[in-house]
Design a protein around this motif. Structure first.
Motif, PDB file in Angstrom:
ATOM      1  N   LEU A  45       0.859  -1.194   0.000  1.00 31.57           N
ATOM      2  CA  LEU A  45       0.000   0.000   0.000  1.00 31.57           C
ATOM      3  C   LEU A  45       0.889   1.237   0.000  1.00 31.57           C
ATOM      4  N   GLU A  46       1.224   1.716  -1.184  1.00 28.21           N
ATOM      5  CA  GLU A  46       2.190   2.800  -1.321  1.00 28.21           C
ATOM      6  C   GLU A  46       1.672   4.144  -0.813  1.00 28.21           C
ATOM      7  N   LYS A  47       0.344   4.314  -0.725  1.00 30.85           N
ATOM      8  CA  LYS A  47      -0.227   5.602  -0.320  1.00 30.85           C
ATOM      9  C   LYS A  47      -0.615   5.644   1.154  1.00 30.85           C
ATOM     10  N   LEU A  48      -0.273   4.628   1.906  1.00 30.79           N
ATOM     11  CA  LEU A  48      -0.712   4.517   3.296  1.00 30.79           C
ATOM     12  C   LEU A  48      -0.097   5.612   4.166  1.00 30.79           C
ATOM     13  N   LYS A  49      -0.956   6.318   4.927  1.00 23.75           N
ATOM     14  CA  LYS A  49      -0.520   7.394   5.815  1.00 23.75           C
ATOM     15  C   LYS A  49      -0.809   7.086   7.288  1.00 23.75           C
ATOM     16  N   SER A  50      -1.832   6.267   7.537  1.00 24.98           N
ATOM     17  CA  SER A  50      -2.258   6.004   8.920  1.00 24.98           C
ATOM     18  C   SER A  50      -2.450   4.508   9.109  1.00 24.98           C
ATOM     19  N   LEU A  51      -1.894   3.983  10.219  1.00 20.43           N
ATOM     20  CA  LEU A  51      -1.985   2.547  10.511  1.00 20.43           C
ATOM     21  C   LEU A  51      -2.437   2.347  11.951  1.00 20.43           C
TER      22      LEU A  51
END
Length: 613
Positions: A219-225
Motif C-alpha cells: 500500500l504505497e499511499k498509506l498514511k495512517s496505521l
C-alpha cells in the motif's frame, strides 16, 4: 509440565502463542498439557476480553500459565478438539467486510403490483421482473441485487479500510527457517485495494509483526496505521526486514498500537521503523512506568491514555523527544511528580505546549505549581476531574467550588493560554490573579505569628504577582477571633449606583450586612431589591481600595476595556488618595453564580459599585 507437540493427536497444530478465535472471541494459547485432577489434554488460553474467562491460569492450587492482563478472570482451559473459527486472508476479510452479499431485511415486505385476477405470474414467475415494486403502498425504483453488489465491490477505490475483528491472519509472512524476511513480490493486497490511505488491522489473529509489514508493503499511499488489540508473540525484525520496513512505513505519519499489552521496549522499538512518524498512541497497555527506551524522536504527539502511570518521573524516557508538542496522559493514576522524594522531577522539551491530565489522581497544589518546571513550554492544559477540585477549602475553612479551582489554576500558571480547551482572556487572568492574591492575604491573616514564610512557600508566584499588581493589605485581625462566630461570618457591604439612569427619589447608595457564605446570586438579588432593579441587570464590582501598577498585558489602547473597568468613585471622606502614576484601582467583578461572597471579598467590609447592564 507441558508435553511436546508430538504428544498431541490433533487435527490442527497448537503451540504457545498461537492466536485462536472461538465464536468471535479472540484468545492466545498460553499452555499445552494435562491439568491435575482431569483426564486428557487441555489448552490453557488467555482471552483478549478478560471477563470472558474463569481464572488467572491457576487450577487446584497449581499455576499452569501467566496472563499478560493479570486479570483474575482472563484464563480458561478448553479441549483441543473444540473447533476454532476459520481464519481469513486479507482478501477474504476485505470482501466479507465491503462486498458481502446483501441481507434481506425481514421487516420490509415487497409487494408486486398485479391486476385482480391476473394469472400471468402464476404461469411465468420471471414476469415479475417487469412489474413495479411497492413498499408500504408506494411505488419505488427497483435496484437489483447485482447493482448493489457491484457498488459495494468497488474495492479498488477504497481509501479508508477498516478490518477490525475480521479473524484475519497472514501465516505466509511468518518467520520460516532458512529465510531472513517475509516473501517478496506479493500482490494480493495491492490487487484488492491499492488506494488505501488509512488502514485498521485491529483485533485479528496476527502473531508476528512481519504479517502487518507484508500487508503495508503493498500500500504505497498509506498514511495512517492502526493495530490495536493484538497479541504479538514476536515483534523482532531481521536486518533485512528492518531495511524493508523503513521503506514500507516511510509515508506513515500516524500509528496506533493500543491495548496490545506489549512491553514498552517493544513498542518504542517499533516506532523507529517509521521514519516519518509524528503521531503515536500507546493507550490501554497497562503501563505503570516506561522503561528507558525512547521512542522515535520524530514524534510531535504522543498519547498514553488509560494506563496505570502514577508519576511524571515514570515518563522520563520521553524527556529526550526534541519535537514533542502534545502529550495526552488522560485516565491514569498520576498523583506525584516523582516516585521518591530524592528523585528530581523530569524536565521535558520546551516544545511541549499541550498537556492533558484529566481523570488522574492529582490532589495537591504543589503538583500544579511544579508544572512550569517540568514543562517549561506549557501553554495549554486539561486538568479537570481530579480530586484536587473536589475538596477545595478557603483559608477560613469554607468550601470552594471547582470554578474557584480553575481560577486558581490560571493564577498559579502564569504562562498558560488555554485551560480545559477554553482560551484565557486578559481580563480572566486579571480576575484570577487578583482573587489568588486575596486568598493568599487571607491565609496570611489566619496564620500564626512566624508562619509567614511557610505560607508563602506554598505560593511560588506570590513575589511575581505582588510585583505585577502590588502587595495586598494583610488584615491580621482575621486570625484573632473565631472564624465560625456570627461576627466573622457577616460582611458589611456599602453598595452605590455607579452609572445608569435612575428614577427620581430612588436610592443611589445602600448599606447592608450579608453572610460571607451567601452566594453571589443571593447578593445580586439583595442589591437588585435595594435599588429597585432586576438583579440580572446589575453588574457588581468590588473596589478593593488597593492601587496597583497597571499590568503590562492590560495596557489600554483603542478598543480596549472601558474606563469604568478601572476607575473607582472618589473617596467621599474628602481626603484625596495619592497613588503612583500609571496605576489602577484593583477591582474584582463578582460574577453571578453559586460561589460564596466571602471568596470574592477580602475583609469584613467592602465597597461595591453597581452598574446597570
Amino acid at each position: 509440565m507441558a508435553h511436546p507437540r508430538s504428544a498431541f493427536d490433533m487435527a490442527t497444530e497448537f503451540y504457545i502463542g498461537k492466536r485462536l478465535s472461538y465464536d468471535g472471541r479472540l484468545c492466545t494459547v498460553r499452555y499445552l498439557g494435562e491439568v491435575k485432577g482431569t483426564k486428557g489434554e487441555w489448552l490453557g488460553v488467555e482471552w483478549d476480553d478478560p471477563t470472558r474467562g474463569k481464572h488467572s491460569g491457576e487450577h487446584g492450587g497449581v499455576k499452569y500459565f501467566e496472563c499478560l492482563n493479570k486479570s483474575l478472570t482472563a484464563g480458561s482451559f478448553i479441549r483441543p478438539a473444540r473447533k476454532p473459527d476459520t481464519p481469513h486472508s486479507f482478501a477474504e476479510a476485505l470482501k466479507a467486510k465491503y462486498a458481502s452479499d446483501p441481507v434481506q431485511d425481514p421487516d420490509v415486505h415487497i409487494v408486486f403490483a398485479t391486476k385482480p385476477g391476473d394469472n400471468a405470474l402464476k404461469k411465468d414467475p420471471l414476469a415479475r421482473i417487469n412489474q413495479p415494486i411497492r413498499i408500504s403502498g408506494k411505488e419505488v425504483e427497483e435496484v437489483g441485487f447485482d447493482k448493489i453488489r457491484k457498488q459495494l465491490a468497488q474495492l479498488s477505490e477504497l481509501k479508508i479500510v477498516i478490518l477490525d475483528g475480521m479473524c484475519m491472519e497472514r501465516s505466509l509472512a511468518r518467520k520460516k527457517e532458512g529465510s531472513d524476511a517475509w516473501p517478496e513480490g506479493l500482490t494480493d493486497v495491492k490487487d484488492a485495494c491499492p488506494k488505501a490511505v488509512e488502514l485498521d488491522l485491529s483485533r485479528n489473529l496476527f502473531e508476528e509483526w512481519r504479517e502487518v509489514a507484508s500487508i503495508c508493503e503493498q500500500l504505497e499511499k498509506l498514511k495512517s496505521l492502526r493495530v490495536d488489540g493484538s497479541r504479538f508473540r514476536d515483534t523482532s525484525v531481521t536486518d533485512t526486514e528492518r531495511t524493508r520496513c523503513l521503506k514500507v512505513f516511510a509515508s506513515i505519519t500516524d500509528l496506533k498500537l493500543e491495548e496490545n499489552l506489549l512491553p514498552w521496549e517493544d513498542l518504542a522499538r517499533l516506532t523507529h521503523l517509521f521514519p516519518s512518524l509524528t503521531t503515536f498512541s500507546a493507550s490501554s497497555n497497562l503501563y505503570t512506568t516506561l522503561t528507558p527506551h525512547p521512542p522515535n524522536p520524530t514524534l510531535t504527539s504522543l498519547t498514553l491514555e488509560d494506563n496505570a502511570l502514577t508519576s511524571l518521573s515514570s515518563l522520563t524516557p520521553l524527556t529526550t523527544l526534541p519535537r514533542l508538542r502534545r502529550l495526552i496522559l488522560k485516565q491514569n493514576t498520576i498523583s506525584t511528580l516523582t516516585t521518591t522524594p530524592s528523585t528530581n522531577p523530569p524536565i521535558f522539551s520546551p516544545t511541549v505546549e499541550e498537556l492533558d491530565l484529566t481523570y488522574n489522581a492529582i490532589s495537591t497544589w504543589s503538583f500544579i505549581d511544579a508544572l512550569p518546571t517540568s514543562f517549561p513550554g506549557l501553554t495549554s492544559l486539561r486538568v479537570s476531574h481530579n480530586p484536587l477540585y473536589a475538596h477545595l477549602l478557603a483559608p477560613d475553612g469554607r468550601p470552594l467550588t471547582p470554578e474557584d479551582g480553575y481560577m486558581l489554576t490560571i493564577a498559579r500558571l502564569g504562562q498558560l493560554k488555554t485551560l480545559n480547551y477554553s482560551p484565557i482572556t486578559d481580563k480572566e487572568r486579571l480576575n484570577a490573579e487578583s482573587y489568588y492574591l486575596g486568598l493568599i492575604a487571607k491565609e496570611l491573616a489566619f496564620a500564626e505569628e512566624g508562619a509567614e514564610a511557610e505560607v508563602l512557600g506554598r505560593h511560588p508566584r506570590w513575589g511575581e504577582l505582588c510585583e505585577e499588581y502590588g502587595k495586598p493589605l494583610v488584615r491580621r485581625g482575621f486570625g484573632g477571633g473565631n472564624p465560625n462566630s456570627l461576627a466573622a461570618r457577616l460582611v458589611r457591604v456599602r453598595a452605590y449606583m455607579g452609572g445608569g439612569k435612575m428614577d427620581e427619589g430612588e436610592a443611589r447608595e445602600v448599606e447592608m450586612e450579608v453572610p460571607g457564605r451567601c452566594t453571589a446570586y443571593t447578593l445580586l438579588g439583595m442589591v437588585g431589591r435595594a435599588f429597585g432593579v432586576k438583579p440580572m441587570r446589575c453588574r457588581l464590582v468590588w473596589e478593593t481600595g488597593d492601587w496597583v501598577p497597571a499590568p503590562r498585558n492590560m495596557k489600554q489602547d483603542a478598543g480596549s476595556e472601558s474606563e469604568s473597568d478601572y476607575d473607582s468613585a472618589p473617596d467621599e471622606s474628602g481626603d484625596e488618595e495619592t497613588h503612583a502614576p500609571n496605576s489602577v484601582m484593583r477591582e474584582v467583578e463578582i460574577l453571578p453564580g453559586t460561589r460564596s461572597v466571602g471568596t470574592w471579598i477580602e475583609g469584613m467590609e467592602a465597597t461595591i459599585r453597581v452598574e446597570l447592564r
